[in-house]
Design a protein around this motif. Sequence first.
Motif, short mmCIF file in Angstrom:
data_model
loop_
_atom_site.label_atom_id
_atom_site.label_comp_id
_atom_site.label_asym_id
_atom_site.label_seq_id
_atom_site.Cartn_x
_atom_site.Cartn_y
_atom_site.Cartn_z
N ASP A 83 -79.78 -67.01 -32.54
CA ASP A 83 -78.49 -66.41 -32.45
C ASP A 83 -77.41 -67.44 -32.51
O ASP A 83 -76.29 -67.39 -33.14
N TRP A 84 -77.71 -68.43 -31.74
CA TRP A 84 -76.51 -69.64 -31.61
C TRP A 84 -77.29 -70.84 -31.24
O TRP A 84 -77.54 -71.41 -29.97
N PRO A 85 -77.50 -71.55 -32.36
CA PRO A 85 -78.26 -72.83 -32.02
C PRO A 85 -77.36 -74.17 -31.88
O PRO A 85 -77.83 -75.14 -32.01
N ALA A 86 -76.14 -73.87 -31.78
CA ALA A 86 -75.20 -74.88 -31.69
C ALA A 86 -75.49 -75.93 -30.62
O ALA A 86 -75.43 -77.14 -30.75
N PRO A 87 -75.75 -75.45 -29.27
CA PRO A 87 -76.21 -76.47 -28.21
C PRO A 87 -77.33 -77.47 -28.76
O PRO A 87 -77.38 -78.75 -28.47
N LEU B 4 -74.57 -82.46 -21.29
CA LEU B 4 -73.26 -81.67 -21.21
C LEU B 4 -73.53 -80.44 -22.28
O LEU B 4 -73.20 -79.47 -22.08
N ALA B 5 -74.07 -80.79 -23.48
CA ALA B 5 -74.38 -79.94 -24.41
C ALA B 5 -75.52 -78.78 -23.83
O ALA B 5 -75.36 -77.49 -23.93
N LEU B 6 -76.37 -79.15 -22.99
CA LEU B 6 -77.35 -78.25 -22.55
C LEU B 6 -76.86 -77.55 -21.46
O LEU B 6 -77.13 -76.21 -21.38
N ALA B 7 -76.17 -78.04 -20.51
CA ALA B 7 -75.50 -77.32 -19.47
C ALA B 7 -74.42 -76.16 -20.09
O ALA B 7 -74.56 -74.95 -19.60
N GLY B 8 -73.47 -76.82 -20.94
CA GLY B 8 -72.59 -76.04 -21.41
C GLY B 8 -73.12 -75.05 -22.33
O GLY B 8 -72.68 -73.65 -22.37
N GLY B 9 -74.11 -75.26 -22.91
CA GLY B 9 -74.96 -74.34 -24.26
C GLY B 9 -75.49 -73.12 -23.29
O GLY B 9 -75.16 -72.00 -23.46
N ALA C 155 -74.54 -72.33 -20.07
CA ALA C 155 -73.70 -71.23 -19.62
C ALA C 155 -72.80 -70.30 -20.38
O ALA C 155 -72.66 -69.23 -20.01
N VAL C 156 -72.83 -70.86 -21.61
CA VAL C 156 -72.13 -69.80 -22.47
C VAL C 156 -73.16 -68.73 -22.87
O VAL C 156 -72.77 -67.65 -22.88
N ARG C 157 -74.48 -69.13 -22.95
CA ARG C 157 -75.49 -68.10 -23.36
C ARG C 157 -75.47 -67.03 -22.20
O ARG C 157 -75.49 -65.84 -22.16
N ARG C 158 -75.26 -67.39 -20.76
CA ARG C 158 -75.29 -66.46 -19.66
C ARG C 158 -74.01 -65.94 -19.68
O ARG C 158 -73.95 -64.62 -19.24
N LEU C 159 -73.20 -66.20 -20.21
CA LEU C 159 -71.74 -65.44 -20.30
C LEU C 159 -71.26 -64.35 -21.47
O LEU C 159 -70.51 -64.21 -21.56
N GLY C 160 -72.53 -64.47 -22.27
CA GLY C 160 -72.46 -63.87 -23.44
C GLY C 160 -72.11 -64.09 -24.80
O GLY C 160 -72.28 -63.49 -25.76
N THR C 161 -71.94 -65.45 -25.03
CA THR C 161 -71.89 -66.19 -26.28
C THR C 161 -70.71 -65.32 -27.20
O THR C 161 -71.00 -65.21 -28.32
N SER C 162 -69.62 -65.27 -26.44
CA SER C 162 -68.27 -64.59 -27.10
C SER C 162 -67.97 -65.63 -28.20
O SER C 162 -68.32 -66.81 -28.07
N LEU C 163 -67.22 -65.26 -29.26
CA LEU C 163 -66.74 -66.09 -30.16
C LEU C 163 -65.76 -67.20 -29.44
O LEU C 163 -65.94 -68.26 -29.86
N GLY C 164 -64.97 -66.74 -28.52
CA GLY C 164 -63.92 -67.67 -27.75
C GLY C 164 -64.84 -68.75 -26.92
O GLY C 164 -64.56 -69.91 -27.21
N LEU C 165 -65.97 -68.52 -26.42
CA LEU C 165 -66.83 -69.44 -25.67
C LEU C 165 -67.42 -70.48 -26.54
O LEU C 165 -67.44 -71.58 -26.12
N ARG C 166 -67.74 -69.65 -27.83
CA ARG C 166 -68.38 -70.74 -28.70
C ARG C 166 -67.37 -71.73 -29.54
O ARG C 166 -67.74 -72.80 -29.53
N VAL C 167 -66.33 -71.36 -29.82
CA VAL C 167 -65.25 -72.18 -30.08
C VAL C 167 -64.81 -73.14 -29.13
O VAL C 167 -64.84 -74.43 -29.31
N ALA C 168 -64.90 -72.84 -27.89
CA ALA C 168 -64.45 -73.64 -26.75
C ALA C 168 -65.58 -74.82 -26.65
O ALA C 168 -65.52 -76.07 -26.30
N PHE C 169 -66.83 -74.25 -26.80
CA PHE C 169 -67.75 -75.29 -26.74
C PHE C 169 -68.07 -76.49 -27.81
O PHE C 169 -68.09 -77.51 -27.63
N ALA C 170 -67.72 -75.91 -28.93
CA ALA C 170 -67.52 -76.83 -30.22
C ALA C 170 -66.38 -77.95 -30.04
O ALA C 170 -66.37 -79.01 -30.39
N ALA C 171 -65.25 -77.33 -29.43
CA ALA C 171 -63.98 -78.28 -29.17
C ALA C 171 -64.46 -79.23 -28.08
O ALA C 171 -63.90 -80.52 -28.31
N VAL C 172 -65.11 -78.91 -27.08
CA VAL C 172 -65.28 -79.92 -26.08
C VAL C 172 -66.33 -80.93 -26.64
O VAL C 172 -66.22 -82.15 -26.34
N MET C 173 -67.27 -80.67 -27.37
CA MET C 173 -68.12 -81.35 -28.19
C MET C 173 -67.55 -82.34 -28.86
O MET C 173 -67.68 -83.74 -29.01
#
Length: 531
Positions: free
Chosen positions: A76-80, A126-131, A133-151
């Motif tokens: 569903d979300w392979p970005a990490p 950071l990608a493993l830990a952040g990814g 955390a985002v999955r635990r919080l529900g992988t909303s669109l905002g969290l996914r965008v924030a993850f990409a921005a940080v990376m």
Amino acid sequence: MRRPGVEPWIHALVAGATAGVLAEVMVMRLNPEVTQSAVAALTAVPLWLSWGVVLGGVPLLLVVPLVRRWPRHVGDWPAPEFTVLVFVIAAVMSWINADLHSEYLTATGHRILRQDVAVWSGGVLLALAGGGAVRRLGTSLGLRVAFAAVMLALPTMRLVWQPIPQVVPVDIVARPLGHPERPLLVIGVEGLDSKVLLVHATGDRYRNLDLVQESGAWGPLTPHRPYLRQSLWTTLTTGTFPGRHGVKSSRTWKLPWLEDEPLRLLPWTPQGSRLILPWGVADQVVPPPSSVPPLWESLRASGVSTEVFGWPGLWGPQVTVVDVEPRSAPVEHDGAVQRLLEQSLEPFGDERDGIVRAVERDERRTEAAERALASGASDVWVFLGGLSTVRRQLEPLKALHTGEREVMERVIEVLDTQIGRLLAAAPPETLVAVVSPYGLAPPSSYERLRRTLGFGGSWRTSAEECPDGALLLRGPGVPRGKRIAASRLIDVAPTLCYLLGLPVAQYMEGGVIVDGVGRDFLASHPLRVVD
């Protein structure tokens, strides 16, 4: 949760964009001559970012079909996972380039490039830990965008906050060193190494090479990596590393947002370093010449009659090097050695013309050097490249390569004859140096794989692996029959100065090769250093 149909593709392209910014960081790390300003770095980020989408993101698209087979929470979300792969590759490439270009960087620049390895490894964590955390919080669109921005921000901020300090090559003017105690003859032989001296150039036919070894001292010369031909020859004659004389690649690239200096060095990448520059906006320009004069210019400034023929390197207008070209029509050689070489080349029609031209060019350079010595020149440098040409094309790699072995032996015999003529033309008290800054070796496993895939080279041997070259010394002050331990390229020029009874220039970074100097000479000649 419904499995998205398009998001894996988007995440692959975003990971590629991250790879593009990482590529910018790596390029800037290897070019301390360029002004590393935050404005220039940020201006170029969109270009490298978009280029990374093509260069890194598109290849990642090939694994998207496999992503759909992964567990649901990954598919569903392979970005990490994509981002981890990008940072792992960046860490490995930074480590390789830090190891490969150690002599092309300052100590500070090398340390920062090593630190990048740790930072990109931190990006993996950071990608493993952040990814996670985002999955635990529900992988909303905002969290996914924030993850990409940080990376994306991690390599950008690294480039802006920790740039390589600018280092401009030292501009040295040739100054007199004094009058040498004896004449100097330097013969540069590309492709000469221990394999040639110990395996091929054996027997009674190679009397002059044997004479130099038996009546002088010889040993291997260790080049600095990677193989950049003009840089290595420049280092040998200036006694300085590339960071000081400024000669790196024989090709440089000008970027429109970098107004002062071109890119002199690109990082090694498996697919070719030229592809790392974004969108073809880089113009190839003439490389800057060496900012440090070769030793012969200091001797010329001292009033020594000096002639230089065909010596490789990138030299400015203040450096005089005379070159000769082979004659337009083949020469009918009177010598038996040349006639035998012509006969041995008959089965090799594709390679014959190139080898004949190279040998003929060497012949003309030898003739010019003989005339210079006969006219009283006290400092003569001559470059001979025929051996390198035949080794790259017809190196006998197997026992059944008898024809290639005969060609090799004939070319060495021609070289031996040319060296003998130069020795005979020089005064008896001349200091003679036969030098080759690097050796040649068969293709590496990686190169053979490339050829199997259809995009490799066609050479038999190359200096790409940077094997040792050779240094042979003969003359007053040199011990007889001495085997020298491995020496550095930067040690050649200081050693020649010392054996000529001259002071060593302070800008030279090498030292005297003590193994190549006799005890009596060491005792009677204290080392002197001048500005």
